[in-house]
Structure formats: C-alpha cells, structure tokens
Design a protein around this motif. Structure first.
Motif, PDB file in Angstrom:
ATOM      1  N   ASP A 168      -7.658   5.411  -2.945  1.00 59.68           N
ATOM      2  CA  ASP A 168      -8.189   4.272  -2.133  1.00 59.68           C
ATOM      3  C   ASP A 168      -9.661   4.658  -1.181  1.00 59.68           C
ATOM      4  O   ASP A 168     -10.389   3.750  -1.126  1.00 59.68           O
ATOM      5  N   HIS A 169     -10.081   5.857  -1.314  1.00 52.81           N
ATOM      6  CA  HIS A 169     -11.239   6.328  -0.827  1.00 52.81           C
ATOM      7  C   HIS A 169     -12.290   6.930  -1.842  1.00 52.81           C
ATOM      8  O   HIS A 169     -13.347   6.914  -1.628  1.00 52.81           O
ATOM      9  N   GLU A 183      -7.935  10.598  -1.315  1.00 51.87           N
ATOM     10  CA  GLU A 183      -6.974   9.692  -1.854  1.00 51.87           C
ATOM     11  C   GLU A 183      -7.504   8.626  -2.512  1.00 51.87           C
ATOM     12  O   GLU A 183      -8.555   8.309  -2.163  1.00 51.87           O
ATOM     13  N   HIS A 236     -10.343   1.492   6.677  1.00 51.07           N
ATOM     14  CA  HIS A 236      -9.519   0.209   6.546  1.00 51.07           C
ATOM     15  C   HIS A 236      -9.606  -0.618   7.769  1.00 51.07           C
ATOM     16  O   HIS A 236      -9.220  -0.167   8.808  1.00 51.07           O
ATOM     17  N   PHE A 241       0.823  -1.109   0.135  1.00 52.50           N
ATOM     18  CA  PHE A 241       0.050   0.019   0.087  1.00 52.50           C
ATOM     19  C   PHE A 241       0.799   1.228  -0.012  1.00 52.50           C
ATOM     20  O   PHE A 241       1.382   1.828   0.960  1.00 52.50           O
ATOM     21  N   ASP A 248      -9.050   7.512   7.576  1.00 50.52           N
ATOM     22  CA  ASP A 248      -7.672   6.589   7.772  1.00 50.52           C
ATOM     23  C   ASP A 248      -7.396   6.524   9.271  1.00 50.52           C
ATOM     24  O   ASP A 248      -6.759   5.348   9.551  1.00 50.52           O
ATOM     25  N   HIS A 298     -12.095  11.952   2.415  1.00 51.83           N
ATOM     26  CA  HIS A 298     -10.592  11.934   2.007  1.00 51.83           C
ATOM     27  C   HIS A 298     -10.512  11.652   0.677  1.00 51.83           C
ATOM     28  O   HIS A 298     -11.205  10.619   0.081  1.00 51.83           O
ATOM     29  N   HIS A 348      -5.249  11.177   6.558  1.00 50.63           N
ATOM     30  CA  HIS A 348      -3.857  11.635   6.504  1.00 50.63           C
ATOM     31  C   HIS A 348      -3.463  12.362   5.414  1.00 50.63           C
ATOM     32  O   HIS A 348      -2.030  12.659   5.077  1.00 50.63           O
TER      33      HIS A 348
HETATM   34 FE1  FEO Z   1      -4.933   8.266   3.072  1.00 48.21          FE
HETATM   35 FE2  FEO Z   1      -6.774   5.332   3.065  1.00 48.21          FE
HETATM   36  O1  FEO Z   1      -5.713   6.406   2.353  1.00 48.21           O
END
Ligand code: FEO
Length: 399
Positions: free
Chosen positions: A83-84, A81, A223, A23, A164, A79, A145
C-alpha cells in the motif's frame, strides 16, 4: 482530492480510496487514503508511493499538476508494504534519474518484492539528505509496522512523515484532522492502532522516544488525515495505549444461538456496572473483530461468553480467540460465562484455552442451563458484580 500544499513547496499528492472495506483483515468502513508527499526544493523528493490498485495513475497525475514526474530526484520509501510501494514501478519508470532511498532492510525487501535494478541508496538513523531549501532526516522506526519501516523528518518545515504510525483509515475530501473533525478521527485512530500498531507497542514507545526532541508542528502519516494541531493529544493517545492504560471498563465478547447467552450478557452487564465497570458487549457474529479489538484496548476486564456447541465452544466465539492475541496484552483479566443445554463444556474449554494463552482468568466460570429465569438472572448479576470487583482488585473471588 486534488493536490494540497501543506507547507510552501510541500504537497500532498496521494490517493483517496473510497472503496476499500477490508485492509488485510481490518475492516475499513470509512475507506482510506495512501498518502504521498512531494517536496519541491532545489531538488525534488517524493515520500512514499501509493497502493497497486490503480493508485499509480492518480499519483502520477497529482505529481504532474505540480512538476513533471520525470524531474523527481529522490523517491523515499518509508515502508515497502504494497500500500506504500505498489506504485513504485510506475513512478521509477517515469522518474528515470531518481535515486530510491530506503532503510537497509527496506532496500532488501523492495528488491525481493519488485526485482528491479533501481538506483538504491540505503539510509539509516539520523542520515540527512539535502534538497536545497529543505532537507530530510531519516529515523528507523522498526515494526511500525514492518521491520524495515522508517520515518522521514523535514526540520525546516517541522514536519514528520510518519508512515503507518499515527495513521487512520479514513477517506475524505479534507486533508487535515481538524477539518475532518478530531472527534471523528479519534475512533479510527484507535482502531488502526489496535489492529496494526498495538502488537508492536514497545516499538511505538521507542519510536516516540527517538523523536521526542524534534520540533514537530505537522505529522503526515501514510493513511488518513494530516495532523497540524493537537499533536500532543495524538501522542498522549499513543502513549496511553502503548503503556496499556485501562479505564474502569469491561468488554463482553459473546456468541449466542437461541438467545440464552445473550440474555445472560444483559444481566452480567448490569452486575458489572454495580461493581464499578462500565461495559460494552459485542456479538461476534454481528461485529467485525477489528472493531471489538479496538474496544479491548482500554478495558480492564474482558468477558468471553459462549453457549456450548457440540460439548465445546460455539465456533464463532472460538474464532475470536486469535484476535485477542493482536494487542499482545496479557495484563488484562478475563472472565468466562455461557449457557448450555444438556452437557455443558464451553466455559470449561474457554477457561482452559485462555489460561493456556497466558491470561489470568477468574475462577468459577458461570454456566447456566437453557434460558435464565429470575434466579439465574440474579446469579448473572452477582457474577458480573463479582467479576468487576475482582478485576478492580477489591476482592479475590469468584461469583
Ligand atoms: Fe504497513 Fe500502510 O501498511
């Protein structure tokens, strides 16, 4: 994992990723999940989307098991990023009437990333959104983050969607931490914190301070498993790490070419123990850096050990130095040792570099020629004991 109802009308609809092992630099040997939450009230809200790697179809299928995704009124982007947000384009294509809520900076970033003319609404600290039976309140959580990150809180369900923060990279068929096993989750929580949150520890403390008066019975991170018990334990761990609390523990980070430095490591570890520090030793060639960083968090002392390579530091050890920066903790003490064949140089260069980085490094690094004999083993032991006492503040000193 099929959708799971957390509270009446509030569902986990995310995506479990059994396959991911990296990741953005963090090794994820237990996989991960991209948690999205569907809140079905008079109005329908989706909190966060999933990753771009095929997650959209799974997310939409999970939502469709509960409601027609076209009925979603609000999509909350905690967020941006990928992955979101990677599945946002697919979600917004289906939920044509949805308003996309994000922080001011989040709206800007989503625009830069996806270039869609979505129906955005900026939300800020304390802003509320009524859904009917349920409502949502938003809290900026900058740097947890990314700078635009926020938390979403549902007061009626006493549930915090923490993005996160408080996450862990674990794929599982069970949703809750107490089902997966708290003892199994905690090492992953720590590793995740070390790699993703520790750089922003002051932001973590500020965010925890901001939510300290909320009634929280459940924390749904983006997560890994959801916390419905032991929330005090979770906060205690975060506070301890963010406050840089250490144990009587040392971490030895080493490289070795022919085993001489490795032999030194064993004797130094015995000396550390005699001086009052338990220790763990990690070969940088055989251990992922993110696992080592996790172990550094609560260590009082870090020992860097390198054989000399072309008059300098063995490259795998030198390559670890940037990872030391991730926790941004200059309060730890460091010591240096290693073997050499004819010229030496690794320990001197390591000491110079680490001091230039701002660390307090013990004087008189230990370097030994070729393989340690009995006298050298004794010297390693005394070096370890002296380093432990120095780190604990018992003596000034060198070994
Ligand atoms: Fe800052 Fe789950 O990525």
């Amino acid at each position: 994992m099929a959708p799971i109802e957390l509270r009446q009308g509030i569902y986990w609809v995310g995506v479990v990723d059994w396959d991911i092992r990296d990741f953005h630099g963090l090794s994820t040997n237990a996989g991960s999940s991209y948690n999205s939450y569907l809140i079905v009230s008079d109005k329908i809200a989706l909190v966060d989307a999933a990753d771009p790697g095929g997650g959209a179809s799974v997310l939409l299928r999970h939502i469709a098991e509960i409601v027609d995704p076209a009925r979603i009124d609000y999509v909350i982007s905690n967020h941006s990023e990928p992955d979101h947000s990677g599945a946002l384009s697919e979600v917004m294509k289906v939920a044509t009437g949805a308003t996309l809520l994000a922080s001011k900076d989040g709206v800007k970033r989503l625009g830069q990333m996806y270039h869609h003319d979505w129906n955005f609404r900026e939300v800020g600290d304390g802003d509320e959104l009524s859904l009917g039976k349920y409502s949502l309140t938003f809290f900026n959580a900058p740097l947890l983050h990314w700078p635009e990150t926020m938390f979403t809180y549902c007061p009626e369900a006493k549930t915090l969607f923490s993005c996160d923060a408080f996450g862990s990279h674990i794929a599982s068929t069970e949703l809750f931490v107490d089902e997966v096993g708290t003892d199994r989750v905690l090492p992953h929580l720590r590793k995740y914190y070390a790699f993703l949150i520790a750089s922003f520890r002051k932001a973590a403390l500020a965010a925890m301070d901001k939510i300290k008066d909320l009634e929280i019975e459940m924390i749904g991170p983006s997560h890994g498993p959801v916390w419905r018990r032991d929330i005090d334990l979770l906060f205690d761990h975060y506070r301890s790490w963010a406050n840089l609390e250490v144990k009587d523990k040392a971490t030895i980070v080493y490289g070795t070419m022919w085993g001489a430095t490795q032999t030194m490591v064993g004797a130094v570890a015995d000396g550390l123990k005699a001086g009052g520090l338990e220790s763990r030793a990690w070969n940088v060639k055989k251990t992922d850096a993110s696992d080592i960083i996790s172990d550094l968090l609560d260590s009082r002392l870090i020992l860097m050990a390198s054989p000399t390579f072309v008059s300098g530091i063995y490259p795998p050890v030198e390559a670890f130095i940037p990872y030391l920066r991730i926790p941004r903790d200059k309060t730890k003490k460091l010591a240096v040792f290693g073997s050499f064949g004819w010229s030496g140089g690794a320990t001197r260069k390591l000491t110079e570099i680490l001091r230039a980085e701002g660390y307090e490094v013990m004087d008189d690094a230990l370097q030994q020629r070729f393989f340690p004999g009995e006298d050298e083993i004794r010297e390693c032991y005394e070096f370890g004991r002296g380093a432990a006492e120095w780190a604990k503040g018992k003596e000034s000193g060198s070994a």
